[in-house]
Design a protein around this motif. Structure first.
Motif, PDB file in Angstrom:
ATOM      1  N   ARG A   1      21.814  92.561  -0.388  1.00 45.69           N
ATOM      2  CA  ARG A   1      22.083  93.712  -1.248  1.00 45.69           C
ATOM      3  C   ARG A   1      23.168  94.595  -0.647  1.00 45.69           C
ATOM      4  O   ARG A   1      24.076  95.038  -1.362  1.00 45.69           O
ATOM      5  N   TYR A   2      23.106  94.863   0.654  1.00 42.59           N
ATOM      6  CA  TYR A   2      24.152  95.669   1.282  1.00 42.59           C
ATOM      7  C   TYR A   2      25.505  94.975   1.171  1.00 42.59           C
ATOM      8  O   TYR A   2      26.535  95.611   0.900  1.00 42.59           O
ATOM      9  N   ALA A   3      25.526  93.657   1.378  1.00 34.92           N
ATOM     10  CA  ALA A   3      26.774  92.911   1.264  1.00 34.92           C
ATOM     11  C   ALA A   3      27.320  92.972  -0.163  1.00 34.92           C
ATOM     12  O   ALA A   3      28.534  93.133  -0.379  1.00 34.92           O
ATOM     13  N   GLN A   4      26.426  92.848  -1.148  1.00 30.67           N
ATOM     14  CA  GLN A   4      26.842  92.934  -2.547  1.00 30.67           C
ATOM     15  C   GLN A   4      27.431  94.302  -2.851  1.00 30.67           C
ATOM     16  O   GLN A   4      28.469  94.402  -3.524  1.00 30.67           O
ATOM     17  N   TRP A   5      26.783  95.345  -2.359  1.00 31.43           N
ATOM     18  CA  TRP A   5      27.284  96.703  -2.588  1.00 31.43           C
ATOM     19  C   TRP A   5      28.690  96.865  -2.009  1.00 31.43           C
ATOM     20  O   TRP A   5      29.597  97.376  -2.674  1.00 31.43           O
ATOM     21  N   MET A   6      28.894  96.416  -0.788  1.00 30.35           N
ATOM     22  CA  MET A   6      30.212  96.529  -0.160  1.00 30.35           C
ATOM     23  C   MET A   6      31.262  95.745  -0.933  1.00 30.35           C
ATOM     24  O   MET A   6      32.376  96.231  -1.174  1.00 30.35           O
ATOM     25  N   ASP A   7      30.918  94.552  -1.364  1.00 34.81           N
ATOM     26  CA  ASP A   7      31.872  93.721  -2.107  1.00 34.81           C
ATOM     27  C   ASP A   7      32.234  94.357  -3.443  1.00 34.81           C
ATOM     28  O   ASP A   7      33.400  94.317  -3.871  1.00 34.81           O
ATOM     29  N   GLU A   8      31.254  94.949  -4.109  1.00 33.16           N
ATOM     30  CA  GLU A   8      31.526  95.549  -5.417  1.00 33.16           C
ATOM     31  C   GLU A   8      32.349  96.821  -5.281  1.00 33.16           C
ATOM     32  O   GLU A   8      33.201  97.102  -6.137  1.00 33.16           O
ATOM     33  N   VAL A   9      32.127  97.598  -4.228  1.00 33.85           N
ATOM     34  CA  VAL A   9      32.962  98.783  -4.003  1.00 33.85           C
ATOM     35  C   VAL A   9      34.396  98.362  -3.723  1.00 33.85           C
ATOM     36  O   VAL A   9      35.355  98.958  -4.238  1.00 33.85           O
ATOM     37  N   LYS A  10      34.592  97.311  -2.925  1.00 30.71           N
ATOM     38  CA  LYS A  10      35.944  96.808  -2.663  1.00 30.71           C
ATOM     39  C   LYS A  10      36.620  96.346  -3.953  1.00 30.71           C
ATOM     40  O   LYS A  10      37.812  96.619  -4.180  1.00 30.71           O
ATOM     41  N   ALA A  11      35.870  95.653  -4.797  1.00 26.28           N
ATOM     42  CA  ALA A  11      36.434  95.186  -6.073  1.00 26.28           C
ATOM     43  C   ALA A  11      36.833  96.369  -6.949  1.00 26.28           C
ATOM     44  O   ALA A  11      37.878  96.341  -7.618  1.00 26.28           O
ATOM     45  N   LEU A  12      36.026  97.427  -6.933  1.00 20.73           N
ATOM     46  CA  LEU A  12      36.333  98.635  -7.698  1.00 20.73           C
ATOM     47  C   LEU A  12      37.626  99.266  -7.192  1.00 20.73           C
ATOM     48  O   LEU A  12      38.490  99.660  -7.983  1.00 20.73           O
ATOM     49  N   GLN A  13      37.782  99.329  -5.885  1.00 15.15           N
ATOM     50  CA  GLN A  13      38.983  99.926  -5.303  1.00 15.15           C
ATOM     51  C   GLN A  13      40.232  99.095  -5.612  1.00 15.15           C
ATOM     52  O   GLN A  13      41.332  99.637  -5.673  1.00 15.15           O
TER      53      GLN A  13
END
Length: 302
Positions: free
Chosen positions: A149-161
């Motif tokens: 879940r933490y990895a998914q959150w980080m990946d999705e924030v990067k994709a948003l940026q």
């Protein structure tokens, strides 16, 4: 296009570096609790208009746009993800500003229903009566899910940026209305046309953009904790009316990971619970059957 029978007025309240937009109907009535309506994910406060129009009793009604939705805006750039407790504090401060210590009747839909349930357990003294419209909470989680879940959150924030998660823009308000009707086939054309102009706005290029921050699509970094939720539910002292739609939204969303029966089992933690079901309605039951919903709410609040 749909014609609102009871047009709202807008007020703005500056709190926590945000200019919170409130949609207001009516005026304070001596001896009557204010009615506060809180909308769901990727929705706006105007979404309550059809229910407000169907109410038989004149009420002072307050409906905020949650942070990152509608006309609520911040001083700087939007965040790259959202934290659920912020909704609780936003609501608490808005009530401080609008109604002081006066207890309220609180109605929440979907995500707003989840906020309403949690808030009512955290601040039980502020709630006279509580109505939850399909605010089911989330499936149970296990600690072993945390690393992914933490990895998914980080990946999705990067994709948003990187700009990969932007919300779709539409050529016209009519195109937004078609999108709303595709999502909810029960929504008639006149209401879809009206909602489209509340749910979206034209940008500098003439395209219509959804009034919702794309960061709301980023997964929550923290796992949903059912034991915490139940502990909060146990603190709810207000009578609760839980209203669901005849369509099984849970089955469509969670594919067996979380069921309506499990939701009703969780509700047993609340001391005073009534349940009701609205026929010929889906998750957006406040659009599908506003008259039936208004009657249920009014009967309960009375």
């Amino acid at each position: 296009m749909y014609q609102a029978l009871r047009p709202s007025r807008s007020e703005f309240v500056a709190l926590r570096h945000l200019n919170h937009h409130l949609r207001i109907w009516g005026q304070p009535v001596a001896g009557q609790a204010p009615l506060v309506l809180v909308h769901g994910w990727m929705d706006v406060s105007a979404s309550w208009q059809f229910v407000v129009d169907a109410l038989q009793t004149q009420r002072w009604i307050i409906a905020p746009d949650w942070r990152g939705f509608g006309l609520t805006r911040g001083d700087g750039p939007p965040p790259d993800s959202y934290w659920f407790p912020d909704y609780l504090l936003d609501l608490d401060l808005l009530l401080d500003h609008m109604v002081g210590e006066q207890p309220i009747d609180l109605v929440g839909h979907s995500m707003g229903g989840n906020v309403a349930m949690m808030y009512s357990g955290v601040r039980p003294q502020r709630i006279r009566k509580l109505v939850n419209l399909e605010g089911f909470g989330m499936p149970e989680t296990q600690p072993a899910q945390a690393p992914d879940r933490y990895a998914q959150w980080m990946d999705e924030v990067k994709a948003l940026q990187r700009g990969e998660s932007a919300l779709k823009a539409y050529d016209s308000a009519a195109a937004v209305a078609r999108r709303l009707m595709k999502t909810n086939p029960r929504l008639p054309q006149d209401k879809a046309d009206w909602l489209a102009q509340q749910w979206a706005a034209p940008n500098a290029n003439g395209q219509w953009e959804i009034l919702g921050d794309a960061a709301h699509k980023v997964v929550n970094a923290h796992l949903y904790q059912v034991p915490e939720t139940l502990a909060i539910y146990q603190r709810i002292s207000a009578p609760l009316l839980s209203i669901t739609a005849s369509d099984d939204s849970m089955g469509k969303w969670w594919k067996g990971r979380y069921s309506l029966a499990q939701y009703h089992e969780r509700l047993q933690a609340v001391a005073q619970v009534q349940t009701a079901e609205i026929q010929d309605a889906g998750h957006m039951l406040h659009h599908d059957q506003p008259q039936a919903l208004a009657q249920l709410i009014e009967n309960f609040l009375a």
